[in-house]
Scaffold this motif. Structure first.
Motif, PDB file in Angstrom:
ATOM      1  N   VAL A  35       3.241  68.574  59.023  1.00 45.09           N
ATOM      2  CA  VAL A  35       3.871  67.296  59.674  1.00 45.09           C
ATOM      3  C   VAL A  35       3.772  65.965  58.991  1.00 45.09           C
ATOM      4  CG1 VAL A  35       1.751  66.718  60.909  1.00 45.09           C
ATOM      5  CG2 VAL A  35       4.125  66.008  61.733  1.00 45.09           C
ATOM      6  N   GLY A  36       4.842  65.471  58.741  1.00 51.35           N
ATOM      7  CA  GLY A  36       4.832  64.099  57.974  1.00 51.35           C
ATOM      8  C   GLY A  36       4.555  64.126  56.582  1.00 51.35           C
ATOM      9  N   GLN A  37       4.872  65.053  55.701  1.00 49.11           N
ATOM     10  CA  GLN A  37       4.996  65.236  54.511  1.00 49.11           C
ATOM     11  C   GLN A  37       5.920  65.978  53.778  1.00 49.11           C
ATOM     12  OE1 GLN A  37       0.689  65.980  53.075  1.00 49.11           O
ATOM     13  NE2 GLN A  37       0.113  66.946  54.703  1.00 49.11           N
ATOM     14  N   LYS A  38       6.020  65.402  52.398  1.00 51.22           N
ATOM     15  CA  LYS A  38       7.192  66.049  51.594  1.00 51.22           C
ATOM     16  C   LYS A  38       6.799  67.160  50.741  1.00 51.22           C
ATOM     17  CE  LYS A  38      11.050  63.673  52.943  1.00 51.22           C
ATOM     18  NZ  LYS A  38      12.095  64.186  53.334  1.00 51.22           N
ATOM     19  N   VAL A  39       7.660  68.284  50.416  1.00 50.88           N
ATOM     20  CA  VAL A  39       7.317  69.350  49.587  1.00 50.88           C
ATOM     21  C   VAL A  39       7.532  68.993  47.988  1.00 50.88           C
ATOM     22  CG1 VAL A  39       8.149  71.584  48.742  1.00 50.88           C
ATOM     23  CG2 VAL A  39       7.950  70.873  51.401  1.00 50.88           C
ATOM     24  N   LEU A  40       6.535  69.032  47.343  1.00 56.05           N
ATOM     25  CA  LEU A  40       6.672  69.241  46.058  1.00 56.05           C
ATOM     26  C   LEU A  40       6.969  70.380  45.328  1.00 56.05           C
ATOM     27  CD1 LEU A  40       4.082  66.758  46.205  1.00 56.05           C
ATOM     28  CD2 LEU A  40       5.538  66.085  44.454  1.00 56.05           C
ATOM     29  N   ARG A  41       7.717  70.656  44.389  1.00 54.66           N
ATOM     30  CA  ARG A  41       7.740  71.928  43.689  1.00 54.66           C
ATOM     31  C   ARG A  41       7.417  71.854  42.117  1.00 54.66           C
ATOM     32  NH1 ARG A  41       9.689  76.423  45.618  1.00 54.66           N
ATOM     33  NH2 ARG A  41      10.075  76.542  47.801  1.00 54.66           N
ATOM     34  N   GLY A  42       6.910  73.173  41.529  1.00 60.27           N
ATOM     35  CA  GLY A  42       6.631  73.235  40.192  1.00 60.27           C
ATOM     36  C   GLY A  42       4.977  73.170  39.969  1.00 60.27           C
ATOM     37  N   ALA A  43       4.808  72.349  38.811  1.00 63.87           N
ATOM     38  CA  ALA A  43       3.283  72.483  38.751  1.00 63.87           C
ATOM     39  C   ALA A  43       3.204  71.139  37.829  1.00 63.87           C
ATOM     40  CB  ALA A  43       2.701  73.631  37.840  1.00 63.87           C
TER      41      ALA A  43
ATOM     42  N   ALA B 132      15.240  77.209  39.665  1.00 68.48           N
ATOM     43  CA  ALA B 132      14.189  77.070  38.688  1.00 68.48           C
ATOM     44  C   ALA B 132      14.014  77.882  37.525  1.00 68.48           C
ATOM     45  CB  ALA B 132      12.926  76.958  39.621  1.00 68.48           C
ATOM     46  N   SER B 133      14.604  79.013  37.634  1.00 70.74           N
ATOM     47  CA  SER B 133      14.565  80.017  36.488  1.00 70.74           C
ATOM     48  C   SER B 133      15.651  79.435  35.351  1.00 70.74           C
ATOM     49  CB  SER B 133      14.953  81.319  36.916  1.00 70.74           C
ATOM     50  OG  SER B 133      16.260  81.259  37.526  1.00 70.74           O
ATOM     51  N   GLN B 134      16.280  78.426  35.848  1.00 70.61           N
ATOM     52  CA  GLN B 134      17.351  78.108  34.506  1.00 70.61           C
ATOM     53  C   GLN B 134      16.801  76.743  33.963  1.00 70.61           C
ATOM     54  OE1 GLN B 134      21.642  78.442  35.807  1.00 70.61           O
ATOM     55  NE2 GLN B 134      20.751  79.216  37.703  1.00 70.61           N
ATOM     56  N   PHE B 135      15.740  76.087  34.271  1.00 73.85           N
ATOM     57  CA  PHE B 135      15.271  74.857  33.557  1.00 73.85           C
ATOM     58  C   PHE B 135      13.730  75.102  33.511  1.00 73.85           C
ATOM     59  CE2 PHE B 135      15.674  73.763  38.042  1.00 73.85           C
ATOM     60  CZ  PHE B 135      14.384  73.577  38.447  1.00 73.85           C
ATOM     61  N   LYS B 136      13.146  74.275  32.574  1.00 75.91           N
ATOM     62  CA  LYS B 136      11.762  74.082  32.363  1.00 75.91           C
ATOM     63  C   LYS B 136      11.118  73.408  33.361  1.00 75.91           C
ATOM     64  CE  LYS B 136      11.903  75.172  27.171  1.00 75.91           C
ATOM     65  NZ  LYS B 136      11.388  74.470  25.957  1.00 75.91           N
ATOM     66  N   TRP B 137       9.827  74.036  33.836  1.00 74.12           N
ATOM     67  CA  TRP B 137       9.367  72.834  34.839  1.00 74.12           C
ATOM     68  C   TRP B 137       7.738  73.366  34.450  1.00 74.12           C
ATOM     69  CZ3 TRP B 137       6.055  76.199  37.726  1.00 74.12           C
ATOM     70  CH2 TRP B 137       6.467  77.484  37.693  1.00 74.12           C
ATOM     71  N   GLY B 138       7.064  72.373  35.059  1.00 77.27           N
ATOM     72  CA  GLY B 138       5.477  72.433  34.682  1.00 77.27           C
ATOM     73  C   GLY B 138       5.000  71.328  34.215  1.00 77.27           C
ATOM     74  N   LYS B 139       5.463  70.061  33.830  1.00 78.35           N
ATOM     75  CA  LYS B 139       4.903  68.985  33.290  1.00 78.35           C
ATOM     76  C   LYS B 139       4.716  68.214  34.348  1.00 78.35           C
ATOM     77  CE  LYS B 139       4.617  66.071  29.830  1.00 78.35           C
ATOM     78  NZ  LYS B 139       3.669  66.231  28.975  1.00 78.35           N
TER      79      LYS B 139
ATOM     80  N   PHE C  51      -1.339  87.104  44.318  1.00 72.92           N
ATOM     81  CA  PHE C  51      -1.777  86.046  45.093  1.00 72.92           C
ATOM     82  C   PHE C  51      -0.784  85.261  45.478  1.00 72.92           C
ATOM     83  CE2 PHE C  51      -3.226  82.047  46.323  1.00 72.92           C
ATOM     84  CZ  PHE C  51      -4.337  82.308  47.236  1.00 72.92           C
ATOM     85  N   SER C  52      -0.719  84.691  46.932  1.00 71.02           N
ATOM     86  CA  SER C  52       0.296  83.586  47.375  1.00 71.02           C
ATOM     87  C   SER C  52      -0.566  82.984  48.481  1.00 71.02           C
ATOM     88  CB  SER C  52       1.530  83.996  47.699  1.00 71.02           C
ATOM     89  OG  SER C  52       1.619  84.738  48.961  1.00 71.02           O
ATOM     90  N   PHE C  53      -0.270  81.757  48.658  1.00 76.85           N
ATOM     91  CA  PHE C  53      -0.717  80.903  49.907  1.00 76.85           C
ATOM     92  C   PHE C  53       0.238  81.451  51.157  1.00 76.85           C
ATOM     93  CE2 PHE C  53      -2.755  78.195  46.665  1.00 76.85           C
ATOM     94  CZ  PHE C  53      -3.972  78.328  46.843  1.00 76.85           C
ATOM     95  N   ASP C  54      -0.485  81.253  52.129  1.00 78.80           N
ATOM     96  CA  ASP C  54       0.286  81.703  53.443  1.00 78.80           C
ATOM     97  C   ASP C  54       1.455  80.623  53.538  1.00 78.80           C
ATOM     98  OD1 ASP C  54      -0.978  79.009  53.993  1.00 78.80           O
ATOM     99  OD2 ASP C  54      -1.806  80.034  55.977  1.00 78.80           O
ATOM    100  N   ASN C  55       1.651  79.581  53.038  1.00 77.62           N
ATOM    101  CA  ASN C  55       2.751  78.770  53.491  1.00 77.62           C
ATOM    102  C   ASN C  55       4.118  79.099  52.325  1.00 77.62           C
ATOM    103  OD1 ASN C  55       1.870  77.655  50.780  1.00 77.62           O
ATOM    104  ND2 ASN C  55       1.820  75.483  51.437  1.00 77.62           N
TER     105      ASN C  55
ATOM    106  N   ARG D 161       3.713  78.884  40.301  1.00 75.20           N
ATOM    107  CA  ARG D 161       4.685  79.975  40.479  1.00 75.20           C
ATOM    108  C   ARG D 161       5.778  79.398  40.834  1.00 75.20           C
ATOM    109  NH1 ARG D 161       0.392  81.291  42.849  1.00 75.20           N
ATOM    110  NH2 ARG D 161       0.176  80.635  45.087  1.00 75.20           N
ATOM    111  N   ILE D 162       7.089  79.854  40.931  1.00 79.62           N
ATOM    112  CA  ILE D 162       8.421  79.244  41.400  1.00 79.62           C
ATOM    113  C   ILE D 162       8.260  79.081  42.811  1.00 79.62           C
ATOM    114  CG2 ILE D 162      11.010  79.612  41.996  1.00 79.62           C
ATOM    115  CD1 ILE D 162      11.198  80.592  39.046  1.00 79.62           C
ATOM    116  N   THR D 163       7.405  79.792  43.505  1.00 73.15           N
ATOM    117  CA  THR D 163       7.429  79.791  45.070  1.00 73.15           C
ATOM    118  C   THR D 163       6.357  78.963  45.524  1.00 73.15           C
ATOM    119  OG1 THR D 163       5.932  81.820  45.131  1.00 73.15           O
ATOM    120  CG2 THR D 163       8.474  82.148  45.234  1.00 73.15           C
ATOM    121  N   TYR D 164       5.464  78.377  44.710  1.00 76.60           N
ATOM    122  CA  TYR D 164       4.327  77.485  45.083  1.00 76.60           C
ATOM    123  C   TYR D 164       4.795  76.208  45.693  1.00 76.60           C
ATOM    124  CZ  TYR D 164      -0.334  75.666  44.430  1.00 76.60           C
ATOM    125  OH  TYR D 164      -1.768  75.105  44.868  1.00 76.60           O
TER     126      TYR D 164
END
Length: 384
Positions: free
Chosen positions: A344-352, A306-313, A191-195, A362-365
């Motif tokens: 529109v008018g928003q910033k992207v956050l990555r990780g979890a 992202a595959s080279q560091f820990k993320w998710g905190k 599964f992935s979201f359309d974005n 997931r890395i692409t979220y």
């Protein structure tokens, strides 16, 4: 092939488990527009399955209450009128007991529907979207509960058994990536979201990114250096936000007799200096990076590294505006309103974050919020 009935049961049980520590009064509070009462979340996620699965595809289904479409529709213009977001906290009726009855009624119907045999591919996709939708609301539930209790003058604990996952600082040098063309976006099975679609190429200049998130101790240096009072580090909108709202620290930080404390799910505690700084707005993240003589990564740099560091905190602010990928297309009908209308008018956050549901990261979220918001578990990773 996944067992749809088992997946449905597990996702619904996790929502119930999140709500288990709550008292009835906790379910009905809406301190600010961005925070929905917990009872609305459990009603809305139930409405999703009733509206998009049972009513169109289960001939035997009888709608629980015709008023609930108006009460629990969130933002789907295609589905009809709805209670405006600011009024969710004014809904003393239906009661918490009513909504729990509604939830059981829909659950029983869903189990009967899923027991009828194989479902079509289209319905299967809708079900999987529904599971992921409820998992999104599980995280919103936890962050909304924290805001509700964290703004109670008594700072009550959500649960004394809550354990925040450990976060170890690597202390390693910045990770270097070479200039070049990188593939970005979701690809493959699952599964992935359309974005997250379509996968595409981006050119990146050479850059460096920190293997660690900024800690409370590091952020405290920014505060002690009058970072909140130095306009040079802030966007104009951020500087206006700081001064209008008299912001001088991250959300949930409280200076008590000269010592910093932090509200957690366990109640008010002394600030843990080793933890990542969280509940930071984009404005604050940008200002901190500027103060350090660095910047925030773009979402493409983040994904490439992202595959080279820990993320998710915690969710990590990026320097990227929330925009469609090349070839992005909205699905027809209400489902097409899921992500595209907010680009529109928003910033992207990555990780979890530590309250993201299991198997929901997931890395692409691509998460996204307005730059002033802080009630989510949002933090900072530096780049240069």
């Amino acid at each position: 092939m996944i067992d749809l009935a088992d997946c449905y049961k597990k996702v619904r049980q996790r929502t119930d488990a999140i709500c288990e520590p709550l008292q009835t009064e906790d379910y009905v509070v809406q301190p600010v527009v961005d925070v929905s009462p917990p009872k609305w979340h459990i009603g809305h996620t139930t409405w999703f399955f009733e509206t998009f699965i049972l009513k169109p595809y289960f001939a035997e289904y009888q709608e629980f209450d015709t008023n609930y479409n108006y009460v629990f529709n969130s933002y789907y213009e295609t589905v009809g009128n709805r209670v405006i977001r600011t009024d969710r906290g004014n809904l003393s009726r239906p009661t918490v007991i009513d909504i729990k009855r509604y939830r059981k009624y829909v659950d029983d119907a869903m189990y009967n529907f899923l027991a009828c045999g194989d479902v079509s591919d289209d319905v299967r996709e809708l079900l999987i979207l529904g599971f992921n939708h409820e998992e999104q609301h599980q995280e919103l539930l936890l962050t909304d509960i924290k805001f509700i209790l964290g703004n109670n003058p008594l700072f009550p604990a959500y649960s004394h058994s809550y354990i925040s996952p450990k976060s170890e600082k690597m202390g390693a040098p910045f990770i270097k990536l070479k200039e070049g063309v990188y593939e970005i976006g979701f690809e493959g099975e699952g599964f992935s979201f359309d974005n997250e679609l379509n996968r595409h190429k981006v050119y990146l200049n050479a850059f460096e990114i920190s293997p660690d998130l900024v800690t409370n101790a590091e952020y405290l240096e920014f505060i002690n250096d009058a970072g909140y009072h130095d306009f040079r580090h802030w966007h104009a909108a951020g500087w206006d936000w700081v001064n209008t709202n008299k912001v001088n620290s991250p959300m949930y930080w409280h200076s008590i007799e000269g010592e910093w404390h932090n509200y957690t799910y366990n109640g008010l505690e002394k600030l843990n200096l080793h933890e990542p700084a969280r509940h930071i707005s984009y404005y604050e993240a940008y200002a901190y990076a500027s103060w350090k003589g660095m910047r925030l990564p773009t979402e493409f740099e983040w994904e490439a590294a992202a595959s080279q560091f820990k993320w998710g905190k915690c969710w990590e602010w990026t320097e990227s505006a929330y925009l469609p990928y090349p070839g992005f297309a909205k699905a027809p009908g209400a489902i097409g309103e899921y992500n595209g209308k907010f680009m529109v008018g928003q910033k992207v956050l990555r990780g979890a974050s530590e309250v993201t549901s299991p198997n929901h990261s997931r890395i692409t979220y691509r998460n996204f919020f307005q730059p002033e918001l802080r009630w989510q578990f949002t933090g900072i990773r530096l780049a240069k």
